[in-house]
Write a protein that holds these residues in place. Structure first.
Motif, PDB file in Angstrom:
ATOM      1  N   MET A  28       0.831  -1.204   0.000  1.00  0.00           N
ATOM      2  CA  MET A  28       0.000   0.000   0.000  1.00  0.00           C
ATOM      3  C   MET A  28       0.868   1.257   0.000  1.00  0.00           C
ATOM      4  O   MET A  28       0.565   2.231  -0.701  1.00  0.00           O
ATOM      5  N   ALA A  29       1.962   1.228   0.754  1.00  0.00           N
ATOM      6  CA  ALA A  29       2.856   2.389   0.810  1.00  0.00           C
ATOM      7  C   ALA A  29       3.483   2.667  -0.558  1.00  0.00           C
ATOM      8  O   ALA A  29       3.560   3.818  -0.995  1.00  0.00           O
ATOM      9  N   VAL A  30       3.923   1.595  -1.239  1.00  0.00           N
ATOM     10  CA  VAL A  30       4.537   1.778  -2.559  1.00  0.00           C
ATOM     11  C   VAL A  30       3.534   2.344  -3.550  1.00  0.00           C
ATOM     12  O   VAL A  30       3.820   3.298  -4.289  1.00  0.00           O
ATOM     13  N   SER A  31       2.337   1.758  -3.591  1.00  0.00           N
ATOM     14  CA  SER A  31       1.332   2.225  -4.552  1.00  0.00           C
ATOM     15  C   SER A  31       0.899   3.651  -4.243  1.00  0.00           C
ATOM     16  O   SER A  31       0.725   4.470  -5.153  1.00  0.00           O
ATOM     17  N   LEU A  32       0.759   3.989  -2.971  1.00  0.00           N
ATOM     18  CA  LEU A  32       0.350   5.342  -2.608  1.00  0.00           C
ATOM     19  C   LEU A  32       1.472   6.347  -2.848  1.00  0.00           C
ATOM     20  O   LEU A  32       1.207   7.521  -3.155  1.00  0.00           O
ATOM     21  N   THR A  33       2.727   5.906  -2.693  1.00  0.00           N
ATOM     22  CA  THR A  33       3.852   6.789  -3.022  1.00  0.00           C
ATOM     23  C   THR A  33       3.834   7.146  -4.499  1.00  0.00           C
ATOM     24  O   THR A  33       4.004   8.313  -4.877  1.00  0.00           O
ATOM     25  N   ALA A 228      -0.337   4.785   4.033  1.00  0.00           N
ATOM     26  CA  ALA A 228      -0.419   6.175   3.568  1.00  0.00           C
ATOM     27  C   ALA A 228       0.572   7.063   4.305  1.00  0.00           C
ATOM     28  O   ALA A 228       1.185   7.962   3.707  1.00  0.00           O
ATOM     29  N   LEU A 229       0.752   6.821   5.598  1.00  0.00           N
ATOM     30  CA  LEU A 229       1.719   7.614   6.369  1.00  0.00           C
ATOM     31  C   LEU A 229       3.151   7.355   5.887  1.00  0.00           C
ATOM     32  O   LEU A 229       3.950   8.296   5.768  1.00  0.00           O
ATOM     33  N   PHE A 230       3.466   6.092   5.596  1.00  0.00           N
ATOM     34  CA  PHE A 230       4.792   5.780   5.050  1.00  0.00           C
ATOM     35  C   PHE A 230       4.989   6.439   3.680  1.00  0.00           C
ATOM     36  O   PHE A 230       6.060   6.957   3.369  1.00  0.00           O
ATOM     37  N   ALA A 231       3.936   6.394   2.865  1.00  0.00           N
ATOM     38  CA  ALA A 231       4.013   7.016   1.539  1.00  0.00           C
ATOM     39  C   ALA A 231       4.231   8.518   1.658  1.00  0.00           C
ATOM     40  O   ALA A 231       5.068   9.100   0.942  1.00  0.00           O
ATOM     41  N   PHE A 232       3.510   9.149   2.567  1.00  0.00           N
ATOM     42  CA  PHE A 232       3.666  10.586   2.776  1.00  0.00           C
ATOM     43  C   PHE A 232       5.070  10.913   3.269  1.00  0.00           C
ATOM     44  O   PHE A 232       5.690  11.887   2.825  1.00  0.00           O
ATOM     45  N   GLY A 233       5.586  10.087   4.185  1.00  0.00           N
ATOM     46  CA  GLY A 233       6.947  10.290   4.673  1.00  0.00           C
ATOM     47  C   GLY A 233       7.973  10.184   3.560  1.00  0.00           C
ATOM     48  O   GLY A 233       8.947  10.953   3.512  1.00  0.00           O
ATOM     49  N   SER A 238      11.617  12.954  -0.153  1.00  0.00           N
ATOM     50  CA  SER A 238      11.991  13.277  -1.535  1.00  0.00           C
ATOM     51  C   SER A 238      12.042  14.781  -1.749  1.00  0.00           C
ATOM     52  O   SER A 238      12.938  15.291  -2.435  1.00  0.00           O
ATOM     53  N   LYS A 239      11.095  15.483  -1.157  1.00  0.00           N
ATOM     54  CA  LYS A 239      11.073  16.946  -1.266  1.00  0.00           C
ATOM     55  C   LYS A 239      12.318  17.559  -0.626  1.00  0.00           C
ATOM     56  O   LYS A 239      12.958  18.455  -1.185  1.00  0.00           O
ATOM     57  N   ILE A 240      12.691  17.055   0.553  1.00  0.00           N
ATOM     58  CA  ILE A 240      13.813  17.637   1.304  1.00  0.00           C
ATOM     59  C   ILE A 240      15.155  17.271   0.683  1.00  0.00           C
ATOM     60  O   ILE A 240      15.999  18.142   0.439  1.00  0.00           O
ATOM     61  N   PHE A 241      15.349  15.969   0.411  1.00  0.00           N
ATOM     62  CA  PHE A 241      16.682  15.494   0.032  1.00  0.00           C
ATOM     63  C   PHE A 241      16.914  15.437  -1.480  1.00  0.00           C
ATOM     64  O   PHE A 241      18.067  15.447  -1.918  1.00  0.00           O
ATOM     65  N   VAL A 242      15.855  15.350  -2.266  1.00  0.00           N
ATOM     66  CA  VAL A 242      16.021  15.239  -3.719  1.00  0.00           C
ATOM     67  C   VAL A 242      15.689  16.552  -4.413  1.00  0.00           C
ATOM     68  O   VAL A 242      16.545  17.174  -5.045  1.00  0.00           O
ATOM     69  N   ILE A 243      14.442  17.001  -4.275  1.00  0.00           N
ATOM     70  CA  ILE A 243      14.018  18.223  -4.977  1.00  0.00           C
ATOM     71  C   ILE A 243      14.757  19.444  -4.458  1.00  0.00           C
ATOM     72  O   ILE A 243      15.293  20.246  -5.239  1.00  0.00           O
ATOM     73  N   ASP A 244      14.796  19.606  -3.124  1.00  0.00           N
ATOM     74  CA  ASP A 244      15.473  20.769  -2.534  1.00  0.00           C
ATOM     75  C   ASP A 244      16.945  20.505  -2.260  1.00  0.00           C
ATOM     76  O   ASP A 244      17.656  21.411  -1.833  1.00  0.00           O
ATOM     77  N   LEU A 264      -0.733  18.715   1.360  1.00  0.00           N
ATOM     78  CA  LEU A 264      -2.107  18.396   0.984  1.00  0.00           C
ATOM     79  C   LEU A 264      -2.276  16.921   0.638  1.00  0.00           C
ATOM     80  O   LEU A 264      -3.391  16.383   0.701  1.00  0.00           O
ATOM     81  N   LEU A 265      -1.169  16.257   0.297  1.00  0.00           N
ATOM     82  CA  LEU A 265      -1.243  14.844  -0.070  1.00  0.00           C
ATOM     83  C   LEU A 265      -1.565  13.945   1.121  1.00  0.00           C
ATOM     84  O   LEU A 265      -2.118  12.854   0.935  1.00  0.00           O
ATOM     85  N   LEU A 266      -1.231  14.369   2.352  1.00  0.00           N
ATOM     86  CA  LEU A 266      -1.473  13.515   3.525  1.00  0.00           C
ATOM     87  C   LEU A 266      -2.952  13.167   3.686  1.00  0.00           C
ATOM     88  O   LEU A 266      -3.305  11.977   3.731  1.00  0.00           O
TER      89      LEU A 266
END
Length: 291
Positions: A28-33, A228-233, A238-244, A264-266
């Motif tokens: 579920m975490a992979v698919s939601l990610t 879903a919480l794992f996916a959000f994490g 990704s936002k912190i370490f990859v994009i930024d 908003l994704l959470l």
């Protein structure tokens, strides 16, 4: 008392089938990610297109030996054109400075270019970039003009690539989602079978169907929300370490991915996982297992 019993059965059921529960959470975490990444990319493509739609220009490159009189005449005509919102003349010196700033990390390239080969140009911002072809047709063959280009056409390939990545991410998320639903259904079947005697006893004493089914449905919902919480994490990381982090310089060329879009994704992912898990569990119990 009923609520306490139901919740105790939920956690007991999750612990009894811990390996299946972990597999369900991971899937579920992979698919939601993937789904979250797809939604984020889908929104970002729209943001990028809107950003560039308001910042794209038509660049009218001039001949290097053009006279000042011709430059003044073209500028006057552009300023009086109803399609034009803003006109900026860029001399050869300014073009050279722009080239240096753009390729400052490639000094060998900068050193290999003769400043005199860069032509002067008019950078024209239109009221509507979709009118670019009309303006280009008016000026492309004009005396003193070398060529006229529409930046939208140059960036269209980038938009097409982003759109393809957008669709691919959503397709992968859909495939992963189907796998997650099948695993949820299988986990519920195994859980119900392992507790078939308890279920039979509850039915004999007159327990309603919703009371019998509630622990199984809540198990699926709980596992879905944890996924879903794992996916959000993962998306936050990704936002912190990859994009930024890794690609900070790349994203300076386009609008940044805003934290509001990520946060908003959470609730979206949690709601989707909870609803899909609950519905899948209920259908599995309703049509495949007699309780």
């Amino acid at each position: 008392m009923r609520a306490k019993y139901v919740m105790s059965e939920v956690f007991l059921g999750l612990w009894r089938n811990i390996s299946m529960t972990v597999a369900m959470i991971i899937t579920m975490a992979v698919s939601l990610t993937m789904l979250g990444a797809g939604l984020l990319l889908y929104n970002q493509v729209d943001v990028i297109e809107e950003y560039y739609q308001t910042n794209l220009e038509v660049v009218i490159y001039l001949e290097r030996d053009i006279s000042q009189e011709q430059i003044d005449q073209i500028e006057s005509d552009l300023l009086s054109n109803d399609l034009v919102a803003q006109v900026q003349f860029e001399s050869q010196e300014e073009a050279w400075k722009r080239f240096q700033d753009t390729f400052e990390e490639s000094p060998d390239l900068v050193a290999s270019v003769d400043p005199s080969v860069l032509p002067p140009a008019f950078r024209v911002k239109l009221k509507d970039i979709n009118d670019a072809d009309q303006l280009i047709a008016e000026y492309a063959e004009r005396e003193g003009v070398s060529q006229a280009t529409n930046q939208k056409e140059i960036l269209q390939q980038v938009f097409d690539i982003l759109g393809g990545a957008q669709r691919l991410t959503l397709i992968v998320a859909l495939v992963q989602g189907v796998a997650a639903l099948m695993l949820v259904a299988n986990t519920i079947q195994v859980a119900a079978y392992s507790r078939r005697r308890e279920v039979a006893i509850m039915k004999l004493v007159g327990a309603p169907n919703w009371f019998v089914q509630a622990p199984f449905v809540l198990e699926a919902v709980f596992a879905g929300v944890i996924g879903a919480l794992f996916a959000f994490g993962t998306l936050v990381a990704s936002k912190i370490f990859v994009i930024d982090g890794q690609f900070e310089d790349l994203f300076q060329l386009m609008p940044p991915v805003e934290w509001n879009s990520v946060l908003l994704l959470l609730p979206i992912l949690a709601a989707i996982s909870a609803v899909i898990s609950a519905v899948t569990a209920w259908i599995t119990l309703r049509f495949n297992i007699r309780v």
